[in-house]
Design a protein around this motif. Structure first.
Motif, PDB file in Angstrom:
ATOM      1  N   SER A   1       0.906  -1.293   0.107  1.00 53.42           N
ATOM      2  CA  SER A   1       0.220   0.107   0.115  1.00 53.42           C
ATOM      3  C   SER A   1       1.056   1.271  -0.018  1.00 53.42           C
TER       4      SER A   1
ATOM      5  N   LYS B   1      -7.163   3.528  -5.390  1.00 48.36           N
ATOM      6  CA  LYS B   1      -8.191   2.424  -5.931  1.00 48.36           C
ATOM      7  C   LYS B   1      -7.522   1.215  -6.269  1.00 48.36           C
TER       8      LYS B   1
ATOM      9  N   ALA C   1      -7.678  -0.452  -2.697  1.00 48.75           N
ATOM     10  CA  ALA C   1      -8.886  -1.059  -2.176  1.00 48.75           C
ATOM     11  C   ALA C   1      -9.093  -2.385  -3.054  1.00 48.75           C
TER      12      ALA C   1
ATOM     13  N   ILE D   1     -13.820  -2.491  -9.120  1.00 41.91           N
ATOM     14  CA  ILE D   1     -13.281  -1.202  -8.520  1.00 41.91           C
ATOM     15  C   ILE D   1     -12.146  -0.782  -9.373  1.00 41.91           C
TER      16      ILE D   1
END
Length: 115
Positions: A16, A51, A54, A112
């Motif tokens: 991340s 994005k 997620a 997504i």
């Protein structure tokens, strides 16, 4: 078990951070005699990184949950079939239902990214 979950969480956190901070914009070097132009990165960079985070979390958590479900249901189904072979037709569809959790997580992650 807790060590495995912590290790997975640590790897997801590293990815991340890489996704968020890895999207930098470099300016081309200024020609001689011209002042250097400073530009800011587009505003969409942070949301684009979020994005992907997620989507990765959706797929990862769904697959971890599906794997845990298949492990427990599969073990119970094999134990039941060892005692009574006629239960194979009734026990194996539940394993397939648990695998469907991973497919739904993948579908959510794909949506997504696309949207």
């Amino acid at each position: 078990m807790n060590k495995k979950i912590f290790a997975v969480a640590a790897v997801l956190a590293c990815f991340s951070l890489t996704a968020i901070f890895g999207q930098t914009q470099t300016n081309p070097p200024a020609a001689e005699g011209q002042p250097a132009v400073q530009t800011q990165a587009p505003a969409g960079n942070a949301s684009a990184g979020m994005k992907y985070i997620a989507a990765g979390l959706a797929v990862g958590i769904a697959c971890i949950g599906g794997g845990m479900a298949v492990g427990k249901i599969g073990a119970a189904a094999m134990g039941a079939m060892a005692e009574n072979a006629d239960l194979s037709g009734k026990a194996l569809p539940f394993v397939g239902l648990a695998e469907g959790i991973c497919l739904w997580g993948f579908l959510v992650g794909l949506l997504i990214i696309i949207m």
